[in-house]
Design a protein around this motif. Structure first.
Motif, PDB file in Angstrom:
ATOM      1  N   GLU A 122      28.691 -13.472  -4.065  1.00 24.80           N
ATOM      2  CA  GLU A 122      28.082 -12.438  -4.907  1.00 24.80           C
ATOM      3  C   GLU A 122      28.172 -11.060  -4.244  1.00 24.80           C
ATOM      4  O   GLU A 122      28.412 -10.049  -4.920  1.00 24.80           O
ATOM      5  N   ILE A 123      27.979 -11.024  -2.929  1.00 23.54           N
ATOM      6  CA  ILE A 123      28.040  -9.759  -2.200  1.00 23.54           C
ATOM      7  C   ILE A 123      29.439  -9.155  -2.306  1.00 23.54           C
ATOM      8  O   ILE A 123      29.600  -7.959  -2.581  1.00 23.54           O
ATOM      9  N   TYR A 124      30.461  -9.986  -2.101  1.00 18.46           N
ATOM     10  CA  TYR A 124      31.830  -9.481  -2.194  1.00 18.46           C
ATOM     11  C   TYR A 124      32.208  -9.143  -3.634  1.00 18.46           C
ATOM     12  O   TYR A 124      32.907  -8.150  -3.888  1.00 18.46           O
ATOM     13  N   ASP A 125      31.736  -9.934  -4.585  1.00 15.28           N
ATOM     14  CA  ASP A 125      32.092  -9.692  -5.983  1.00 15.28           C
ATOM     15  C   ASP A 125      31.560  -8.338  -6.450  1.00 15.28           C
ATOM     16  O   ASP A 125      32.234  -7.618  -7.207  1.00 15.28           O
ATOM     17  N   GLU A 126      30.368  -7.973  -5.987  1.00 16.93           N
ATOM     18  CA  GLU A 126      29.781  -6.693  -6.394  1.00 16.93           C
ATOM     19  C   GLU A 126      30.673  -5.520  -6.000  1.00 16.93           C
ATOM     20  O   GLU A 126      30.958  -4.633  -6.824  1.00 16.93           O
ATOM     21  N   VAL A 127      31.140  -5.519  -4.744  1.00 12.77           N
ATOM     22  CA  VAL A 127      31.898  -4.356  -4.270  1.00 12.77           C
ATOM     23  C   VAL A 127      33.371  -4.417  -4.666  1.00 12.77           C
ATOM     24  O   VAL A 127      33.983  -3.388  -4.985  1.00 12.77           O
ATOM     25  N   ILE A 128      33.956  -5.601  -4.655  1.00 12.32           N
ATOM     26  CA  ILE A 128      35.355  -5.708  -5.079  1.00 12.32           C
ATOM     27  C   ILE A 128      35.476  -5.367  -6.559  1.00 12.32           C
ATOM     28  O   ILE A 128      36.381  -4.618  -6.968  1.00 12.32           O
ATOM     29  N   GLY A 129      34.558  -5.881  -7.368  1.00 13.04           N
ATOM     30  CA  GLY A 129      34.586  -5.573  -8.793  1.00 13.04           C
ATOM     31  C   GLY A 129      34.471  -4.082  -9.062  1.00 13.04           C
ATOM     32  O   GLY A 129      35.189  -3.528  -9.907  1.00 13.04           O
ATOM     33  N   ALA A 130      33.579  -3.415  -8.324  1.00 10.36           N
ATOM     34  CA  ALA A 130      33.407  -1.967  -8.500  1.00 10.36           C
ATOM     35  C   ALA A 130      34.677  -1.224  -8.098  1.00 10.36           C
ATOM     36  O   ALA A 130      35.080  -0.254  -8.752  1.00 10.36           O
ATOM     37  N   GLY A 131      35.317  -1.661  -7.031  1.00 12.91           N
ATOM     38  CA  GLY A 131      36.526  -0.990  -6.558  1.00 12.91           C
ATOM     39  C   GLY A 131      37.703  -1.146  -7.501  1.00 12.91           C
ATOM     40  O   GLY A 131      38.460  -0.196  -7.736  1.00 12.91           O
ATOM     41  N   ILE A 132      37.857  -2.341  -8.053  1.00 13.03           N
ATOM     42  CA  ILE A 132      38.946  -2.556  -9.007  1.00 13.03           C
ATOM     43  C   ILE A 132      38.692  -1.761 -10.281  1.00 13.03           C
ATOM     44  O   ILE A 132      39.601  -1.140 -10.845  1.00 13.03           O
ATOM     45  N   LYS A 133      37.450  -1.731 -10.727  1.00 15.10           N
ATOM     46  CA  LYS A 133      37.097  -0.939 -11.915  1.00 15.10           C
ATOM     47  C   LYS A 133      37.399   0.538 -11.695  1.00 15.10           C
ATOM     48  O   LYS A 133      37.804   1.257 -12.628  1.00 15.10           O
ATOM     49  N   ALA A 134      37.227   1.006 -10.456  1.00 14.89           N
ATOM     50  CA  ALA A 134      37.482   2.415 -10.127  1.00 14.89           C
ATOM     51  C   ALA A 134      38.964   2.725  -9.991  1.00 14.89           C
ATOM     52  O   ALA A 134      39.338   3.899  -9.902  1.00 14.89           O
ATOM     53  N   GLY A 135      39.810   1.688  -9.957  1.00 14.22           N
ATOM     54  CA  GLY A 135      41.252   1.932  -9.955  1.00 14.22           C
ATOM     55  C   GLY A 135      42.009   1.543  -8.706  1.00 14.22           C
ATOM     56  O   GLY A 135      43.189   1.893  -8.569  1.00 14.22           O
ATOM     57  N   ALA A 136      41.388   0.823  -7.790  1.00 15.21           N
ATOM     58  CA  ALA A 136      42.099   0.385  -6.584  1.00 15.21           C
ATOM     59  C   ALA A 136      43.245  -0.558  -6.959  1.00 15.21           C
ATOM     60  O   ALA A 136      43.161  -1.320  -7.913  1.00 15.21           O
ATOM     61  N   ASP A 137      44.321  -0.488  -6.181  1.00 16.21           N
ATOM     62  CA  ASP A 137      45.532  -1.252  -6.479  1.00 16.21           C
ATOM     63  C   ASP A 137      45.607  -2.585  -5.749  1.00 16.21           C
ATOM     64  O   ASP A 137      46.299  -3.504  -6.202  1.00 16.21           O
ATOM     65  N   ILE A 138      44.929  -2.692  -4.606  1.00 18.32           N
ATOM     66  CA  ILE A 138      45.068  -3.833  -3.695  1.00 18.32           C
ATOM     67  C   ILE A 138      43.707  -4.108  -3.077  1.00 18.32           C
ATOM     68  O   ILE A 138      42.911  -3.184  -2.888  1.00 18.32           O
ATOM     69  N   VAL A 139      43.434  -5.368  -2.744  1.00 18.85           N
ATOM     70  CA  VAL A 139      42.265  -5.704  -1.934  1.00 18.85           C
ATOM     71  C   VAL A 139      42.758  -6.114  -0.552  1.00 18.85           C
ATOM     72  O   VAL A 139      43.568  -7.038  -0.423  1.00 18.85           O
ATOM     73  N   ALA A 140      42.288  -5.419   0.479  1.00 16.12           N
ATOM     74  CA  ALA A 140      42.658  -5.725   1.864  1.00 16.12           C
ATOM     75  C   ALA A 140      41.418  -6.205   2.606  1.00 16.12           C
ATOM     76  O   ALA A 140      40.502  -5.423   2.876  1.00 16.12           O
ATOM     77  N   LEU A 141      41.373  -7.485   2.906  1.00 13.79           N
ATOM     78  CA  LEU A 141      40.263  -8.087   3.647  1.00 13.79           C
ATOM     79  C   LEU A 141      40.662  -8.120   5.114  1.00 13.79           C
ATOM     80  O   LEU A 141      41.608  -8.797   5.488  1.00 13.79           O
ATOM     81  N   GLU A 142      39.937  -7.383   5.961  1.00 11.18           N
ATOM     82  CA  GLU A 142      40.386  -7.136   7.328  1.00 11.18           C
ATOM     83  C   GLU A 142      39.321  -7.487   8.365  1.00 11.18           C
ATOM     84  O   GLU A 142      38.129  -7.469   8.077  1.00 11.18           O
ATOM     85  N   THR A 143      39.794  -7.778   9.571  1.00 11.41           N
ATOM     86  CA  THR A 143      38.932  -7.934  10.749  1.00 11.41           C
ATOM     87  C   THR A 143      37.965  -9.110  10.615  1.00 11.41           C
ATOM     88  O   THR A 143      36.891  -9.110  11.199  1.00 11.41           O
ATOM     89  N   PHE A 144      38.346 -10.125   9.855  1.00 12.01           N
ATOM     90  CA  PHE A 144      37.508 -11.317   9.712  1.00 12.01           C
ATOM     91  C   PHE A 144      37.685 -12.223  10.929  1.00 12.01           C
ATOM     92  O   PHE A 144      38.781 -12.345  11.474  1.00 12.01           O
ATOM     93  N   MET A 145      36.589 -12.860  11.329  1.00  6.58           N
ATOM     94  CA  MET A 145      36.605 -13.785  12.460  1.00  6.58           C
ATOM     95  C   MET A 145      36.391 -15.227  12.024  1.00  6.58           C
ATOM     96  O   MET A 145      36.656 -16.152  12.789  1.00  6.58           O
ATOM     97  N   ASP A 146      35.885 -15.401  10.808  1.00 13.35           N
ATOM     98  CA  ASP A 146      35.528 -16.721  10.295  1.00 13.35           C
ATOM     99  C   ASP A 146      36.394 -17.033   9.076  1.00 13.35           C
ATOM    100  O   ASP A 146      36.312 -16.355   8.051  1.00 13.35           O
ATOM    101  N   LYS A 147      37.210 -18.056   9.186  1.00 13.31           N
ATOM    102  CA  LYS A 147      38.117 -18.404   8.097  1.00 13.31           C
ATOM    103  C   LYS A 147      37.356 -18.778   6.831  1.00 13.31           C
ATOM    104  O   LYS A 147      37.857 -18.572   5.716  1.00 13.31           O
ATOM    105  N   GLU A 148      36.151 -19.324   6.971  1.00 16.70           N
ATOM    106  CA  GLU A 148      35.384 -19.707   5.785  1.00 16.70           C
ATOM    107  C   GLU A 148      34.893 -18.478   5.024  1.00 16.70           C
ATOM    108  O   GLU A 148      34.937 -18.439   3.793  1.00 16.70           O
ATOM    109  N   MET A 149      34.446 -17.458   5.736  1.00 18.49           N
ATOM    110  CA  MET A 149      34.040 -16.227   5.059  1.00 18.49           C
ATOM    111  C   MET A 149      35.252 -15.559   4.430  1.00 18.49           C
ATOM    112  O   MET A 149      35.168 -15.012   3.310  1.00 18.49           O
TER     113      MET A 149
END
Length: 282
Positions: A122-149
């Motif tokens: 839900e936390i990620y959906d809130e911000v990713i959804g807002a960014g795509i609605k605003a016109g972002a072209d790509i989602v870049a998920l970076e600097t993760f340490m936990d494969k499950e997250m």
């Protein structure tokens, strides 16, 4: 320029703090600058484009609901929308793409912490959804340490029908801080049909090269390489600087050209680093 490699940008946080220091502005979580000092963000976005970056981040890394609510009264969707708007306007009339950059949450997932999978999504959906609605072209998920997250965040991102890039941060031993290996990362992300995978942050270009080489040996997914400009050095005046200069950095990442589809820099890098990488690609 090498047609098989797309040039990314460099660091946002360290670069924006540098701009803030020059302007006498207090160092804050950098996503705040999208609301309070948009001119700094626009300046950096334009500088990366002029340096040669073909995909440039919106100023969204670290801008998730819990983090925003801890240190401001802003609505997460407003921060994300402002960040994307700044990038889109700064790049208007160009062919550069805008990516939503998001990192890991500060909480740990169960059983290591109290964060449940549904809440994380839900936390990620809130911000990713807002960014795509605003016109972002790509989602870049970076600097993760936990494969499950990363799996949870990438699953959310894939709902939005835009390219999804996934980048983990590794230690010198070739595993993430949570003990995930390159193979672990590939095994959990490949079924999601992500568009690129790789590594960023933590390591300088020399230490990071074996990690990206291992990725190349184990997957056909296009690879991302954004190492740090070395471990920061504390200067006598209390400031910090990157031990590797832009020209040297570009020379040190050249061996990765053999493996990667996307290349840039992470902490300590700035537009001058992208300029030097572009020279090497040319």
């Amino acid at each position: 320029m090498n047609k098989n490699i797309t040039l990314l940008d460099g660091a946002y946080g360290t670069s924006l703090w540098h701009y803030a220091d020059e302007a006498g502005i207090k160092n804050e979580p950098v996503w705040k600058y999208s609301i309070e000092h948009p001119e700094l963000v626009a300046r950096l976005t334009k500088a990366y484009y002029e340096a040669g970056s073909q995909i440039i981040q919106a100023n969204t890394f670290g801008a998730n609901g819990p983090a925003i609510k801890r240190s401001s009264d802003y609505a997460p969707a407003d921060v994300i929308t402002a960040s994307v708007k700044i990038a889109k306007e700064a790049l208007s009339g160009t062919d550069a793409k805008v990516s939503l950059s998001f990192g890991p949450l500060s909480m740990l997932l169960e059983p290591y912490g109290d964060l449940e999978e549904d809440e994380c999504a839900e936390i990620y959906d809130e911000v990713i959804g807002a960014g795509i609605k605003a016109g972002a072209d790509i989602v870049a998920l970076e600097t993760f340490m936990d494969k499950e997250m990363m799996r949870i965040a990438a699953t959310v991102a894939k709902k939005y029908d835009v390219p999804v890039f996934c980048s983990m941060t590794f230690e010198k031993a070739g595993k993430t801080m949570m003990g995930n290996s390159v193979q672990d990362v590939i095994d959990i992300l490949a079924p999601l049909k992500i568009d690129a995978v790789g590594m960023n942050c933590s390591l300088g270009p020399v230490e990071a090269l074996p990690v990206i080489r291992e990725f190349s040996e184990k997957t056909d997914i296009p690879l991302i390489f954004k190492p740090n400009a070395g471990k920061p050095v504390l200067n006598a005046d209390g400031t910090s600087s990157a031990p590797i200069g832009a020209g040297e950095f570009a020379q040190l990442v050249k061996p990765a050209f053999e493996y990667v589809s996307y290349i840039g820099g992470c902490c300590g890098s700035d537009p001058t680093f992208i300029t030097e990488i572009k020279k090497c690609l040319d």
